[in-house]
Design a protein around this motif. Structure first.
Motif, mmCIF file in Angstrom:
data_model
loop_
_atom_site.group_PDB
_atom_site.id
_atom_site.type_symbol
_atom_site.label_atom_id
_atom_site.label_comp_id
_atom_site.label_asym_id
_atom_site.label_seq_id
_atom_site.Cartn_x
_atom_site.Cartn_y
_atom_site.Cartn_z
ATOM 1 N N TYR A 164 0.849 -1.198 0.000
ATOM 2 C CA TYR A 164 0.000 0.000 0.000
ATOM 3 C C TYR A 164 0.875 1.235 0.000
ATOM 4 C CZ TYR A 164 -4.105 -2.837 0.989
ATOM 5 O OH TYR A 164 -5.118 -3.749 0.889
ATOM 6 N N SER A 165 0.686 2.081 -1.010
ATOM 7 C CA SER A 165 1.420 3.337 -1.084
ATOM 8 C C SER A 165 1.204 4.123 0.210
ATOM 9 C CB SER A 165 0.896 4.143 -2.277
ATOM 10 O OG SER A 165 1.495 5.419 -2.277
ATOM 11 N N TYR A 166 2.292 4.687 0.746
ATOM 12 C CA TYR A 166 2.209 5.389 2.035
ATOM 13 C C TYR A 166 2.522 6.861 1.773
ATOM 14 C CZ TYR A 166 2.648 5.362 7.215
ATOM 15 O OH TYR A 166 2.507 5.576 8.559
ATOM 16 N N VAL A 226 0.280 -7.211 -5.785
ATOM 17 C CA VAL A 226 -0.420 -6.001 -6.219
ATOM 18 C C VAL A 226 0.096 -4.819 -5.415
ATOM 19 C CG1 VAL A 226 -2.351 -6.382 -4.586
ATOM 20 C CG2 VAL A 226 -2.737 -4.995 -6.652
ATOM 21 N N PHE A 227 0.076 -3.635 -6.032
ATOM 22 C CA PHE A 227 0.472 -2.389 -5.381
ATOM 23 C C PHE A 227 -0.754 -1.490 -5.374
ATOM 24 C CE2 PHE A 227 2.354 1.721 -4.760
ATOM 25 C CZ PHE A 227 3.600 1.528 -4.148
ATOM 26 N N ASN A 228 -1.220 -1.116 -4.193
ATOM 27 C CA ASN A 228 -2.439 -0.316 -4.051
ATOM 28 C C ASN A 228 -2.111 1.125 -3.705
ATOM 29 O OD1 ASN A 228 -3.955 -2.672 -4.391
ATOM 30 N ND2 ASN A 228 -3.914 -3.112 -2.189
ATOM 31 N N ALA A 229 -2.930 2.050 -4.164
ATOM 32 C CA ALA A 229 -2.750 3.452 -3.792
ATOM 33 C C ALA A 229 -4.101 4.140 -3.767
ATOM 34 C CB ALA A 229 -1.826 4.160 -4.782
ATOM 35 N N LEU A 230 -4.271 5.065 -2.830
ATOM 36 C CA LEU A 230 -5.461 5.916 -2.806
ATOM 37 C C LEU A 230 -5.218 7.123 -3.712
ATOM 38 C CD1 LEU A 230 -6.100 5.853 1.041
ATOM 39 C CD2 LEU A 230 -7.631 4.902 -0.704
ATOM 40 N N ASP A 231 -6.294 7.807 -4.091
ATOM 41 C CA ASP A 231 -6.156 9.007 -4.926
ATOM 42 C C ASP A 231 -5.886 10.248 -4.061
ATOM 43 O OD1 ASP A 231 -8.689 8.976 -3.809
ATOM 44 O OD2 ASP A 231 -9.766 9.354 -5.675
ATOM 45 N N VAL A 232 -5.067 10.081 -3.003
ATOM 46 C CA VAL A 232 -4.725 11.199 -2.116
ATOM 47 C C VAL A 232 -3.458 11.903 -2.624
ATOM 48 C CG1 VAL A 232 -5.786 10.104 -0.106
ATOM 49 C CG2 VAL A 232 -3.353 9.722 -0.569
ATOM 50 N N MET A 233 -3.170 13.048 -2.009
ATOM 51 C CA MET A 233 -1.969 13.838 -2.348
ATOM 52 C C MET A 233 -1.846 13.959 -3.871
ATOM 53 S SD MET A 233 0.523 12.671 0.816
ATOM 54 C CE MET A 233 -0.053 10.984 1.097
ATOM 55 N N HIS A 234 -0.664 13.744 -4.430
ATOM 56 C CA HIS A 234 -0.498 13.907 -5.876
ATOM 57 C C HIS A 234 -0.588 12.584 -6.630
ATOM 58 C CE1 HIS A 234 1.684 17.862 -4.762
ATOM 59 N NE2 HIS A 234 0.408 18.071 -4.970
ATOM 60 N N ARG A 286 -11.359 17.728 -1.774
ATOM 61 C CA ARG A 286 -10.993 16.659 -2.708
ATOM 62 C C ARG A 286 -9.921 15.753 -2.085
ATOM 63 N NH1 ARG A 286 -11.133 21.307 -5.881
ATOM 64 N NH2 ARG A 286 -8.895 21.623 -5.536
ATOM 65 N N PRO A 287 -9.904 14.469 -2.446
ATOM 66 C CA PRO A 287 -8.870 13.572 -1.910
ATOM 67 C C PRO A 287 -7.444 14.069 -2.218
ATOM 68 C CG PRO A 287 -10.312 12.399 -3.478
ATOM 69 C CD PRO A 287 -10.890 13.751 -3.282
ATOM 70 N N SER A 288 -7.280 14.764 -3.346
ATOM 71 C CA SER A 288 -5.944 15.286 -3.680
ATOM 72 C C SER A 288 -5.501 16.380 -2.708
ATOM 73 C CB SER A 288 -5.932 15.833 -5.108
ATOM 74 O OG SER A 288 -6.878 16.866 -5.233
ATOM 75 N N GLU A 289 -6.418 16.877 -1.876
ATOM 76 C CA GLU A 289 -6.060 17.866 -0.862
ATOM 77 C C GLU A 289 -5.804 17.220 0.492
ATOM 78 O OE1 GLU A 289 -8.315 21.883 -1.854
ATOM 79 O OE2 GLU A 289 -9.727 20.189 -1.943
ATOM 80 N N LEU A 290 -5.871 15.881 0.548
ATOM 81 C CA LEU A 290 -5.633 15.152 1.797
ATOM 82 C C LEU A 290 -4.199 14.650 1.842
ATOM 83 C CD1 LEU A 290 -6.901 13.903 4.409
ATOM 84 C CD2 LEU A 290 -7.220 11.820 3.067
ATOM 85 N N GLY A 291 -3.494 14.919 2.938
ATOM 86 C CA GLY A 291 -2.106 14.483 3.105
ATOM 87 C C GLY A 291 -1.945 13.484 4.231
ATOM 88 N N LEU A 292 -2.952 12.655 4.459
ATOM 89 C CA LEU A 292 -2.940 11.709 5.588
ATOM 90 C C LEU A 292 -3.263 10.303 5.096
ATOM 91 C CD1 LEU A 292 -2.977 11.169 8.728
ATOM 92 C CD2 LEU A 292 -5.427 11.702 8.653
ATOM 93 N N VAL A 293 -2.417 9.324 5.450
ATOM 94 C CA VAL A 293 -2.695 7.923 5.146
ATOM 95 C C VAL A 293 -2.808 7.178 6.460
ATOM 96 C CG1 VAL A 293 -1.867 5.819 4.003
ATOM 97 C CG2 VAL A 293 -1.470 8.046 2.930
#
Ligand code: MYA
Length: 415
Positions: A338-340, A367-375, A406-413
């Motif tokens: 999971y992308s951190y 598999v490599f997972n990532a959320l649509d957070v940050m960039h 927006r999720p792109s404005e979130l900097g927390l995992v």
């Protein structure tokens, strides 16, 4: 005098209300309606201020005794230093924690991971809360908090990050979860902390943002065989394998594993990067050492050290969270990364994350997972991630953010 056409049920207001009540977004939340969280009825109300919803009370006014459980059950504080207790928690979660919508997979957090996630700097043992059956002493439910400083816009707020809420499958829908949430809240209050952050797959009042998972196949053959993904239209297995093939080693000069000596440079890089988001952790060097220094089979971190100047210019990390594969003849574990936290200042983020995929693939992740957070959106499509089903909602407790962002404005995992 009485007007038969102006009673409550035919007024325009009441028609609107009954219509709204019939919509799922305003469905009743008997517990959550009583809690200091953004309420659905207040969405769009610009008169309410951002920030704390309830003021702290004097510690002497915090309830001193635990909440009552149904009489067959008792509270226990789980000592994660104890191998035996850690195993009990591991087994409870392995058998009863989060599944996907189709019940094909269930998170299988490792014991090492749980010890890492639950013992960060300044953690409180009292926030690792279990419920046991009195008769058998079997662990049947769990909830945890860990302390964190979370920055919301310009304010740094001490919070609890709440995670691993789990009730044994046989004890579901008995309103145990609200008691557990109230008990962890009480124990957080006893430490003079009044806010919390958490994520859930379910919609509750009221998300600060809603994220989507994206998945990058590393071992497409296995992913297809276990039902994680499907062969694309007009695709054969061998074309699919070729599509996802990655080089043997990273391409960026100076790309290497993070070491203890890098903690201060990584902290500077990360603090500077995270400051642009609406919500992010406020990491100091101790936090970075705990959360980002590589721990075998738990968290992996890499950075780019400039071959000329020896500056640390870029950073990427992922954590290891396998899932059990439920009812497959050939495979029992899906190995997922999971992308951190990732920061690029010199290496393009796309290239940095491609190197992260390369090392994850070499380490045999499926598999490599990532959320649509940050960039993250800037590399997901190009690096052949596909959107997942299901969403992850982020929440704050006792802290109102009037407008969801927006999720792109979130900097927390959160883990
Ligand atoms: S998210 C992961 C949650 N765990 C799982 O999904 C594992 C599998 N599921 C289960 O174990 C159970 O279904 C759980 C619910 C335990 C989830 N977050 O006891 P019930 C509300 C918050 O009859 P059960 C994570 O760990 C539900 O809306 N509330 O239900 C973060 C309803 O309330 P209302 C949830 O299914 C957790 C009530 O519970 C969740 O037997 C953050 C029903 O209770 C959920 N994921 O058990 C917790 N699911 O009627 C909040 C259901 O109002 C922390 N519910 O709709 C808040 C901050 C606290 C600290 C504050 C400090 C200041």
């Amino acid at each position: 005098e009485a007007n038969p056409f102006s009673n409550d049920d035919s007024s325009l207001e009441s028609i609107v209300r009954r219509f709204q009540d019939s919509m799922s977004s305003v469905k009743r939340h008997k517990f959550w309606e009583t809690q200091p969280v953004g309420q659905f009825k207040d969405v769009g109300d610009t008169s309410l201020p951002d920030g704390s919803i309830e003021l702290p009370t004097p510690l002497s006014e915090v309830k001193q005794e635990p909440y009552n459980l149904p009489s067959p059950y008792e509270w226990t504080t789980c000592d994660m230093d104890s191998e035996e207790t850690c195993t009990e928690v591991y087994i409870l979660l392995k058998n009863n924690y989060v599944e996907d919508d189709e019940n094909l997979f269930r998170f299988n957090y490792s014991k090492e991971f749980l010890r890492w996630a639950l013992r960060p700097p300044g953690y409180y043992k009292s926030w690792h809360i279990g419920v046991r059956a009195k008769a058998s002493k079997k662990l049947v439910a769990f909830i945890t908090g860990v302390p964190a400083r979370i920055r919301v816009r310009n304010e740094i707020v001490k919070m609890a990050e709440i995670n691993f809420l789990c009730v044994h499958k046989k004890l579901r829908s008995k309103r145990l979860a609200p008691v557990m949430i109230k008990e962890v809240t009480r124990r957080v209050h006893l430490e003079n902390i009044w806010q919390a952050a958490y994520t859930a797959g379910v919609v509750l009042p009221t998300p600060i943002t809603t994220c989507q998972y994206w998945h990058r196949s590393l071992n497409p053959k296995k992913l297809i065989e276990v039902g994680f993904s499907r062969l694309g239209a007009r695709m054969t297995m061998s074309r699919t394998i070729k599509l996802y093939k990655l080089p043997d080693s990273p391409v960026t000069p100076g790309f290497r594993k993070m070491e203890l000596r890098d903690v201060s440079a990584v902290t500077r890089l990360l603090r500077n990067y995270l400051s642009q988001f609406v919500v992010s952790p406020d990491f100091d060097e101790n936090d970075v050492q705990h959360w980002l220094l590589p721990t075998e089979d738990v968290v992996d971190s890499y950075l780019v050290e400039s071959p000329e100047t020896h500056d640390i210019t870029d950073f990427c990390s992922f954590y290891t969270l396998p899932s059990s594969i439920l009812g497959n003849q050939n495979y029992s574990i899906l190995k997922a990364a999971y992308s951190y936290y990732n920061v690029s200042t010199k290496t393009p983020l796309l290239q940095l994350m491609n190197d992260a995929l390369i090392v994850a693939n070499r380490k045999d992740f499926d598999v490599f997972n990532a959320l649509d957070v940050m960039h993250n959106e800037s590399f997901l499509k190009e690096l052949k991630f596909g959107p997942g089903d299901g969403q992850l909602h982020y929440y704050l407790y006792n802290y109102r953010i009037r407008n969801a962002f927006r999720p792109s404005e979130l900097g927390l995992v959160l883990l």
